[in-house]
Design a protein around this motif. Structure first.
Motif, short mmCIF file in Angstrom:
data_model
loop_
_atom_site.label_atom_id
_atom_site.label_comp_id
_atom_site.label_asym_id
_atom_site.label_seq_id
_atom_site.Cartn_x
_atom_site.Cartn_y
_atom_site.Cartn_z
N LEU A 133 7.48 -71.35 -1.66
CA LEU A 133 6.00 -71.25 -2.51
C LEU A 133 5.51 -70.45 -2.48
N THR A 134 5.99 -69.65 -1.36
CA THR A 134 5.40 -67.73 -1.25
C THR A 134 6.30 -66.34 -1.43
N ALA A 135 7.06 -66.83 -1.69
CA ALA A 135 8.32 -65.98 -2.10
C ALA A 135 8.25 -65.15 -3.33
N PRO A 136 8.18 -64.01 -3.67
CA PRO A 136 8.28 -63.63 -4.16
C PRO A 136 9.13 -64.01 -5.86
N GLY A 137 8.70 -64.25 -7.07
CA GLY A 137 9.35 -64.74 -8.10
C GLY A 137 9.37 -66.64 -7.94
N HIS A 138 7.87 -67.57 -6.78
CA HIS A 138 8.39 -68.09 -6.92
C HIS A 138 8.18 -69.21 -8.55
N PRO A 139 8.38 -70.79 -8.40
CA PRO A 139 8.17 -71.13 -9.69
C PRO A 139 7.00 -71.52 -9.96
N LEU A 140 6.00 -71.55 -9.06
CA LEU A 140 4.57 -72.10 -9.38
C LEU A 140 3.82 -70.74 -9.77
N GLY A 141 3.93 -68.98 -9.96
CA GLY A 141 3.77 -67.98 -10.78
C GLY A 141 2.74 -67.18 -9.12
#
Length: 218
Positions: free
Chosen positions: A210-218
């Motif tokens: 969730l905190t990675a670059p480009g994660h799906p929730l913006g």
């Protein structure tokens, strides 16, 4: 033909029809013979003295097509908010859910703050089918609280599957290793619906995702 004979003939005709109709039609024939109709249901729903009568009236009406549209759904909304008996309020919220009343989002959200868990549970179940943006914060609060009713938390966790929001995802991740497995199970499935991924019950893996670059929730 005497009255008794007419009754016998009528029941014979109805009996011959039963194999030709489905359960719903059979029930409606029985209701017609017993005098149960929309007026009967409405009178019960408005009984000023007995909650059991009001509850029976609501559930009778919503079991029919006409009872799943205004003005009946409008009245269910009023009952859900104002009836002094919690079982009647819960029945009205359930009726709105069964009717798939898209205008009742605020009623469902308000039900989450009711002083009775049954009403709150019906509100959460309704939000599973009819999401409302105003319900996000109260749903998160319910899921995050270990002292809440377990069934209520499970329903709230399922309702959160509709919101692709980082705060919602974090709330669900935080209960993956909680004491109530039913809550954790539903949180995992809602996370899967939100993200399209299944990292099972690995809280660290979910947080990294969730905190990675480009994660799906913006």
């Amino acid at each position: 033909m005497g009255k008794r004979m007419r009754i016998v003939v009528l029941f014979s005709i109805v009996g011959s029809m039963l194999p030709l109709v489905g359960c719903t039609q059979t029930r409606h024939i029985g209701e017609a013979l017993s005098g149960k109709n929309a007026l009967w249901g409405a009178r019960k729903m408005e009984d000023p003295y007995f909650p059991d009568e009001r509850r029976e009236g609501v559930m009778f009406l919503v079991d029919h097509g006409y009872g799943q549209r205004p003005p009946y759904t409008t009245r269910y909304q009023q009952i859900a908010k104002n009836d002094p008996d919690f079982t009647v309020r819960a029945a009205a919220v359930r009726a709105l859910n069964r009717a798939r009343d898209n205008s009742a989002g605020n009623v469902f959200t308000a039900a989450l703050s009711d002083n009775n868990d049954l009403v709150r549970l019906e509100g959460a179940k309704a939000l599973v089918n009819l999401p409302s943006p105003n319900a996000v914060e109260p749903l998160k609060k319910i899921v995050a609280s270990p002292v809440e009713n377990k069934d209520l938390r499970i329903a709230a966790a399922e309702a959160l599957k509709h919101y692709r929001d980082i705060g919602v995802a974090r709330t669900l991740v935080n209960v993956l290793n909680g004491r109530d497995f039913g809550v954790a199970w539903q949180a995992r499935h809602s996370l899967r619906d939100i993200t399209g991924r299944d990292l099972r019950y690995d809280e660290s893996a979910w947080l990294n995702y969730l905190t990675a670059p480009g994660h799906p929730l913006g």
